[in-house]
Design a protein around this motif. Sequence first.
Motif, PDB file in Angstrom:
ATOM      1  N   UNK A 252      -7.104   5.209  -7.813  1.00  0.00           N
ATOM      2  CA  UNK A 252      -6.982   6.370  -6.921  1.00  0.00           C
ATOM      3  C   UNK A 252      -6.649   5.914  -5.508  1.00  0.00           C
ATOM      4  N   UNK A 253      -7.394   4.936  -5.009  1.00  0.00           N
ATOM      5  CA  UNK A 253      -7.155   4.452  -3.646  1.00  0.00           C
ATOM      6  C   UNK A 253      -5.772   3.825  -3.530  1.00  0.00           C
ATOM      7  N   UNK A 254      -5.388   3.006  -4.519  1.00  0.00           N
ATOM      8  CA  UNK A 254      -4.092   2.340  -4.460  1.00  0.00           C
ATOM      9  C   UNK A 254      -2.922   3.305  -4.490  1.00  0.00           C
ATOM     10  N   UNK A 255      -2.972   4.311  -5.353  1.00  0.00           N
ATOM     11  CA  UNK A 255      -1.884   5.276  -5.448  1.00  0.00           C
ATOM     12  C   UNK A 255      -1.811   6.146  -4.197  1.00  0.00           C
ATOM     13  N   UNK A 256      -2.973   6.585  -3.714  1.00  0.00           N
ATOM     14  CA  UNK A 256      -2.972   7.410  -2.499  1.00  0.00           C
ATOM     15  C   UNK A 256      -2.461   6.618  -1.305  1.00  0.00           C
ATOM     16  N   UNK A 257      -2.794   5.333  -1.234  1.00  0.00           N
ATOM     17  CA  UNK A 257      -2.307   4.498  -0.129  1.00  0.00           C
ATOM     18  C   UNK A 257      -0.791   4.383  -0.164  1.00  0.00           C
ATOM     19  N   UNK A 258      -0.229   4.207  -1.359  1.00  0.00           N
ATOM     20  CA  UNK A 258       1.229   4.122  -1.466  1.00  0.00           C
ATOM     21  C   UNK A 258       1.894   5.416  -1.001  1.00  0.00           C
ATOM     22  N   UNK A 259       1.376   6.539  -1.472  1.00  0.00           N
ATOM     23  CA  UNK A 259       1.955   7.826  -1.087  1.00  0.00           C
ATOM     24  C   UNK A 259       1.794   8.055   0.411  1.00  0.00           C
ATOM     25  N   UNK A 260       0.619   7.713   0.961  1.00  0.00           N
ATOM     26  CA  UNK A 260       0.363   7.935   2.383  1.00  0.00           C
ATOM     27  C   UNK A 260       1.295   7.108   3.256  1.00  0.00           C
ATOM     28  N   UNK A 261       1.551   5.867   2.849  1.00  0.00           N
ATOM     29  CA  UNK A 261       2.458   5.013   3.636  1.00  0.00           C
ATOM     30  C   UNK A 261       3.890   5.513   3.522  1.00  0.00           C
ATOM     31  N   UNK A 262       4.336   5.808   2.283  1.00  0.00           N
ATOM     32  CA  UNK A 262       5.723   6.228   2.081  1.00  0.00           C
ATOM     33  C   UNK A 262       6.027   7.556   2.756  1.00  0.00           C
TER      34      UNK A 262
END
Length: 487
Positions: A252-262
Amino acid sequence: MQTFENAIEQSAFPRSSFQLLWIVGLGLTVFAACMLGIFSRPFGMLASVWPANAILLGLLVRHPSLASPAGWLSAAMAYVLADLLTGSSFGAAIALNAANLLGVVVGYILFMRLPKEHRHLRRPLAVLYMFSISVLAGVGASSLGSIAVTYYFGEPISRAFVGWLTTELVNYVVILPVFLAMPLPGDRVQAAPVAKATAAAGVNPWPIISLVLSCVAALLIGGPGAVAFPVPSLLWCALDYRLFAVAVLMAIVGMLAQVAVASGILHLGVDRLADATLTSTRLGITLLALGPLTVASIDAARRNLIARLSHAVDYDFLTQCLARATFMARSSALIEAEQRKGPIFAMMLDIDRFKAINDTHGHAAGDRVLQAVALTMRLALRSDDLIGRLGGEEFAILLVRQTPADAARVAERILTSVRALSIDLENGEKLLATASIGIAQLSPAGSGLEALLSQADKALYAAKSDGRDRIRAFPNGIPATGGTTGR
């Protein structure tokens, strides 16, 4: 006990139909994951999250029966259909998804070469093996995918290769562990003592609370180091929670971090989201995920070892009943907890003429009789009841919250089930067995377990003296039910 597979075989619904449903479900899952990735794609970039490859690989590793020609075809059609429905040309869809499938094939072949415990992240080096396989699978997909991206979209091949590889790597490392770490069928039985201790202590909510707060802090503060803010909380989760829960939180944290950065929600302190920034962020998330996952994997190996050692100490190896010391300790604790709530009964059971069975047919036949009788007794009892092997052919049972009539019915059910046993011997013969049972009830002012078992043992002696294959109750030795006759 009937297994799920046996139920399938015996049902009117053919097993092949279930396999077809699984394959169709595989295709639908891959299609949904592809659509999620496509809609997370910023303008002019590869998808910021591409979970399809990791999900497909995870499902195939968990269920190798899906890695059939039909399964691979279902996944391939899902990949291509998702691209075609969102505007890709047929050639591009074929080329790009051939690369996706190549990476999954490489990963599947390498994972299936690992021992089961490594495959499911139950060994200290398992996460490093997973990371290495993810790198090789990513390189395989990127080698073909970068060529397709260069041909169809005009991107420089080196830039396409790095972008594809980092996307593959981060999604494998943060998503794949969710599937690999899912509880195995035997986990519930093996880990029962540890699970009971954990349930008694309760679940600590503070690691998750701190994880949420760290993610909020990352969004508010921003900067290049913001992606690392959740790491201490994830390490705390890894020390307090099970491996599967940690894998889910990390995903959850990893996917949300990717979306938040992109998407620019998480500001990294740069004027624009350059490819180098996105690549660095993906690599950072990948490497940061290895720490909590490794800690959780080591802890899972420790828990598994403790569960096995606890089971070896607490249970008799031959019959899988409680060992004598464990039975005495747990029974004493159960009596203390239940004495004021209702009647408590003890049973002593002895297999009739067991010495003659050993002398006539050998100790291997005696072991088979012990195992068959023990299984019969365990199936006749509730989960709250205790059964232990006190030694040789003698077993003890403790019943709680039962009426005298209920306890007598349990004893009669056990005796009837033992009579019905037909035990196959190695020489092809069949061996029949009977048992004798003595019952005693703990008095309101009872003096404890030792006295209760002694009373049940006296009733057992009376049952044997009266001809065996019967039930007697303490104190007067009369039949515990409506008159059980010997055979």
